[in-house]
Design a protein around this motif. Structure first.
Motif, PDB file in Angstrom:
ATOM      1  N   ALA A  72      -8.924   0.851  11.661  1.00  0.00           N
ATOM      2  CA  ALA A  72      -8.388   1.901  10.807  1.00  0.00           C
ATOM      3  C   ALA A  72      -8.084   0.908   9.446  1.00  0.00           C
ATOM      4  O   ALA A  72      -7.948   1.273   8.299  1.00  0.00           O
ATOM      5  N   LEU A  73      -7.594  -0.296   9.915  1.00  0.00           N
ATOM      6  CA  LEU A  73      -7.352  -1.162   8.581  1.00  0.00           C
ATOM      7  C   LEU A  73      -8.318  -1.280   7.813  1.00  0.00           C
ATOM      8  O   LEU A  73      -8.450  -1.182   6.459  1.00  0.00           O
ATOM      9  N   VAL A  74      -9.509  -2.003   8.348  1.00  0.00           N
ATOM     10  CA  VAL A  74     -10.637  -1.957   7.649  1.00  0.00           C
ATOM     11  C   VAL A  74     -11.052  -0.633   7.001  1.00  0.00           C
ATOM     12  O   VAL A  74     -11.649  -0.858   5.716  1.00  0.00           O
ATOM     13  N   GLU A  75     -11.220   0.463   7.398  1.00  0.00           N
ATOM     14  CA  GLU A  75     -11.370   1.657   6.949  1.00  0.00           C
ATOM     15  C   GLU A  75     -10.587   1.830   5.615  1.00  0.00           C
ATOM     16  O   GLU A  75     -10.988   2.105   4.443  1.00  0.00           O
ATOM     17  N   LYS A  76      -9.302   1.699   5.635  1.00  0.00           N
ATOM     18  CA  LYS A  76      -8.531   1.963   4.545  1.00  0.00           C
ATOM     19  C   LYS A  76      -8.803   1.055   3.455  1.00  0.00           C
ATOM     20  O   LYS A  76      -8.533   1.384   2.421  1.00  0.00           O
ATOM     21  N   GLN A  77      -9.418  -0.174   3.753  1.00  0.00           N
ATOM     22  CA  GLN A  77      -9.537  -1.250   2.751  1.00  0.00           C
ATOM     23  C   GLN A  77     -10.989  -0.636   2.078  1.00  0.00           C
ATOM     24  O   GLN A  77     -11.056  -0.691   0.617  1.00  0.00           O
ATOM     25  N   ARG A  78     -11.927  -0.147   2.990  1.00  0.00           N
ATOM     26  CA  ARG A  78     -12.937   0.135   2.553  1.00  0.00           C
ATOM     27  C   ARG A  78     -12.726   1.401   1.327  1.00  0.00           C
ATOM     28  O   ARG A  78     -13.055   1.251   0.050  1.00  0.00           O
ATOM     29  N   GLU A  79     -11.937   2.175   1.762  1.00  0.00           N
ATOM     30  CA  GLU A  79     -11.613   3.394   0.875  1.00  0.00           C
ATOM     31  C   GLU A  79     -11.059   3.033  -0.179  1.00  0.00           C
ATOM     32  O   GLU A  79     -11.209   3.545  -1.471  1.00  0.00           O
ATOM     33  N   ALA A  80     -10.256   1.983  -0.234  1.00  0.00           N
ATOM     34  CA  ALA A  80      -9.302   1.618  -1.484  1.00  0.00           C
ATOM     35  C   ALA A  80     -10.326   1.141  -2.467  1.00  0.00           C
ATOM     36  O   ALA A  80     -10.235   1.322  -3.626  1.00  0.00           O
ATOM     37  N   LEU A  81     -11.179   0.294  -2.124  1.00  0.00           N
ATOM     38  CA  LEU A  81     -12.213  -0.442  -2.985  1.00  0.00           C
ATOM     39  C   LEU A  81     -13.259   0.666  -3.453  1.00  0.00           C
ATOM     40  O   LEU A  81     -13.796   0.308  -4.554  1.00  0.00           O
ATOM     41  N   GLU A  82     -13.483   1.687  -2.749  1.00  0.00           N
ATOM     42  CA  GLU A  82     -14.568   2.782  -2.945  1.00  0.00           C
ATOM     43  C   GLU A  82     -13.821   3.746  -4.144  1.00  0.00           C
ATOM     44  O   GLU A  82     -14.497   4.635  -4.577  1.00  0.00           O
TER      45      GLU A  82
ATOM     46  N   ARG B 183      -9.518  -3.836 -11.730  1.00  0.00           N
ATOM     47  CA  ARG B 183      -8.143  -3.962 -11.850  1.00  0.00           C
ATOM     48  C   ARG B 183      -7.331  -2.741 -10.903  1.00  0.00           C
ATOM     49  O   ARG B 183      -6.536  -3.024 -10.202  1.00  0.00           O
ATOM     50  N   GLN B 184      -7.782  -1.654 -11.070  1.00  0.00           N
ATOM     51  CA  GLN B 184      -7.492  -0.495 -10.065  1.00  0.00           C
ATOM     52  C   GLN B 184      -7.809  -0.710  -8.739  1.00  0.00           C
ATOM     53  O   GLN B 184      -7.058  -0.571  -8.000  1.00  0.00           O
ATOM     54  N   ARG B 185      -8.858  -1.391  -8.538  1.00  0.00           N
ATOM     55  CA  ARG B 185      -9.375  -1.837  -7.045  1.00  0.00           C
ATOM     56  C   ARG B 185      -8.284  -2.709  -6.537  1.00  0.00           C
ATOM     57  O   ARG B 185      -7.983  -2.677  -5.614  1.00  0.00           O
ATOM     58  N   VAL B 186      -7.742  -3.776  -7.394  1.00  0.00           N
ATOM     59  CA  VAL B 186      -7.210  -4.873  -6.734  1.00  0.00           C
ATOM     60  C   VAL B 186      -5.776  -3.693  -6.280  1.00  0.00           C
ATOM     61  O   VAL B 186      -5.299  -3.914  -5.296  1.00  0.00           O
ATOM     62  N   ILE B 187      -5.220  -3.111  -7.344  1.00  0.00           N
ATOM     63  CA  ILE B 187      -3.837  -2.474  -7.010  1.00  0.00           C
ATOM     64  C   ILE B 187      -4.052  -1.352  -5.522  1.00  0.00           C
ATOM     65  O   ILE B 187      -3.248  -1.495  -4.876  1.00  0.00           O
ATOM     66  N   ALA B 188      -5.514  -0.715  -5.727  1.00  0.00           N
ATOM     67  CA  ALA B 188      -5.450   0.004  -4.749  1.00  0.00           C
ATOM     68  C   ALA B 188      -5.744  -0.955  -3.466  1.00  0.00           C
ATOM     69  O   ALA B 188      -5.171  -0.363  -2.332  1.00  0.00           O
ATOM     70  N   SER B 189      -6.305  -1.759  -3.471  1.00  0.00           N
ATOM     71  CA  SER B 189      -6.405  -2.563  -2.161  1.00  0.00           C
ATOM     72  C   SER B 189      -5.041  -2.992  -1.604  1.00  0.00           C
ATOM     73  O   SER B 189      -4.812  -3.047  -0.327  1.00  0.00           O
ATOM     74  N   PHE B 190      -4.140  -3.596  -2.435  1.00  0.00           N
ATOM     75  CA  PHE B 190      -2.681  -3.971  -1.933  1.00  0.00           C
ATOM     76  C   PHE B 190      -2.191  -2.825  -1.569  1.00  0.00           C
ATOM     77  O   PHE B 190      -1.477  -2.898  -0.473  1.00  0.00           O
ATOM     78  N   ARG B 191      -2.274  -1.587  -2.254  1.00  0.00           N
ATOM     79  CA  ARG B 191      -1.593  -0.634  -1.653  1.00  0.00           C
ATOM     80  C   ARG B 191      -1.943  -0.080  -0.134  1.00  0.00           C
ATOM     81  O   ARG B 191      -1.030   0.054   0.591  1.00  0.00           O
TER      82      ARG B 191
ATOM     83  N   PHE C 102      -0.841   0.484   5.292  1.00  0.00           N
ATOM     84  CA  PHE C 102      -1.043   0.057   6.743  1.00  0.00           C
ATOM     85  C   PHE C 102       0.082  -0.470   7.467  1.00  0.00           C
ATOM     86  O   PHE C 102       0.507  -0.076   8.548  1.00  0.00           O
ATOM     87  N   VAL C 103       0.878  -1.128   6.851  1.00  0.00           N
ATOM     88  CA  VAL C 103       1.917  -1.839   7.335  1.00  0.00           C
ATOM     89  C   VAL C 103       3.207  -0.959   7.643  1.00  0.00           C
ATOM     90  O   VAL C 103       3.839  -1.038   8.336  1.00  0.00           O
ATOM     91  N   ALA C 104       3.271  -0.093   6.621  1.00  0.00           N
ATOM     92  CA  ALA C 104       4.344   1.280   6.647  1.00  0.00           C
ATOM     93  C   ALA C 104       4.074   2.241   7.669  1.00  0.00           C
ATOM     94  O   ALA C 104       4.995   3.041   7.699  1.00  0.00           O
ATOM     95  N   GLY C 105       2.940   2.311   8.079  1.00  0.00           N
ATOM     96  CA  GLY C 105       2.314   3.244   8.850  1.00  0.00           C
ATOM     97  C   GLY C 105       2.466   3.207  10.220  1.00  0.00           C
ATOM     98  O   GLY C 105       2.204   2.137  10.900  1.00  0.00           O
ATOM     99  N   ASP C 106       2.097   4.496  11.133  1.00  0.00           N
ATOM    100  CA  ASP C 106       1.800   4.515  12.378  1.00  0.00           C
ATOM    101  C   ASP C 106       2.634   3.623  13.466  1.00  0.00           C
ATOM    102  O   ASP C 106       1.876   2.600  14.121  1.00  0.00           O
TER     103      ASP C 106
END
Lengths: 217, 217
Positions: free
Chosen positions: A76-86, A92-100, A105-109
DNA sequence: CAGGTAACTTACGCAGGAGTAAGATGGCGG
DNA sequence: CCGCCATCTTACTCCTGCGTAAGTTACCTG
């Protein structure tokens, strides 16, 4: 807080697939709260409102039960990360999305991130490999982006990525453990900005291809 | 590799203080190699070339033995960090020294860093607190430096510090786990540069006091 | 050289928790 | 309405590993 998540149905029979899902949910609660070692199969069963052998009809043993959860949330984490970068083409937006993505991930589930980031079973090769592999995969995704825009070597790009992922993981965990002191958005942006300042225009001094224009807030 | 560190003296009696030191050394080897849970008191005793009750004449129990080691190496890390930051007045050099301290810590003392960074006993409150406190103290040292040079709030400075410390820890651990692929100096400098680019001249856009001159390699 | 004490040993008690037989139960197809 | 199979339970076994009781040996002091 200690309320059984699904013991409403004590004595109720469930079809196999449904029961399995419920067992996984119960196990997650216990593993997250206690860690692998302190978690007792008896307690997991009890939390699910069921007796222990039922657990063993669905999973061969404690370890496999744990690994099933670890696998699920690592992916799930890797997937979230992939989505963020895509999600964008702007780095610059990528970096922000990546951190988000990390903060999400940490806030969820149900604090499942503790399984991935704070496992007390890292000494078991299977678990160590899974954790490191997850980490590496996240870093590799970021590494590719860095490599596209800089002329540094693959190894160096990878090391930088590792550092950035570590920063993301660490700050996200810190933020969740001190809920209330900083709003999520602010924390994400602050750390993302730190990272972006760090990598943007990395190889300008080599005769790079254009200085970041400095508008970064 | 599995050679007993000090079983040369099997059957030799030792004065109390000497024995205690030796027991700590043996325990460290075992705890580092196996983690807390998989480490057996029997094995620690055997490694020290001694029988189990001797262990219990020096430490009340397994936990206390472990905590003694954790305490020792946590303090060592914080101390290294303090020294690094006090070693110069130039903030850029400070960053480099700070990262070097992390890499040194990870490279030194029989992999003791695994006790501090990879403990499989983090679920025990006493251990969790020690780990987090160590982490916080390192971050706080860096936070003070950041605050001196920027106008951001205390909370934000602290969060940034946390991120940086996380980056240091993570990259240092990665480097040690993949020995040989990157030389220590290069790794330290690369990651330090990433961090320095991230924080230097942080609040220029607010009308800061002078742009960093850009010579950063 | 005798006796005392600190250092050490063997051999065990004991608890916690994973995993397992063997049997009970309830709903569904015939 | 009845037997069958999947679901579930009670009530164990067994192993691992911490911690200890009781007894033994070497050094040191008078």
């Amino acid at each position: 807080m200690t309320a059984p998540s699904d013991a409403r149905s004590r004595g109720t029979r469930l079809p196999r697939v449904r029961r399995r899902r419920q067992l996984l949910a119960a196990a997650q609660e216990i593993f997250v709260a206690r860690g692998y070692h302190a978690a007792a199969m008896d307690e997991i069963a009890e939390r699910a409102g069921v007796s222990k052998p039922v657990l063993y009809q669905h999973f061969p043993g404690k370890l496999e039960l744990y690994l099933a959860l670890l696998e699920e949330h690592s992916e799930a984490l890797v997937e979230k990360q992939r989505e963020a970068l895509e999600s964008t083409d702007d780095n610059r937006q990528r970096v922000i999305a990546s951190f988000r993505a990390y903060f999400d991930f940490v806030a969820g589930d149900g604090e499942a991130f503790r399984l991935v980031f704070e496992s007390d079973l890292r000494n078991l090769p299977a678990v160590r490999e899974k954790s490191e592999q997850t980490f590496q995969r996240c870093a590799e995704l970021i590494g590719e982006v860095i490599r596209q825009d800089t002329s540094i070597s693959d190894e160096e790009a990878h090391l930088l990525s590792i550092g950035l992922v570590g920063m993301a993981e660490t700050s996200a965990r810190y933020w969740i453990n001190t809920q209330g002191s900083v709003p999520k958005d602010a924390a994400e942006l602050l750390v993302a900005r730190l990272a972006w300042r760090g990598i943007s225009g990395w190889d300008l001094h080599r005769g790079g291809e254009g200085q970041p224009t400095g508008q970064d807030s």
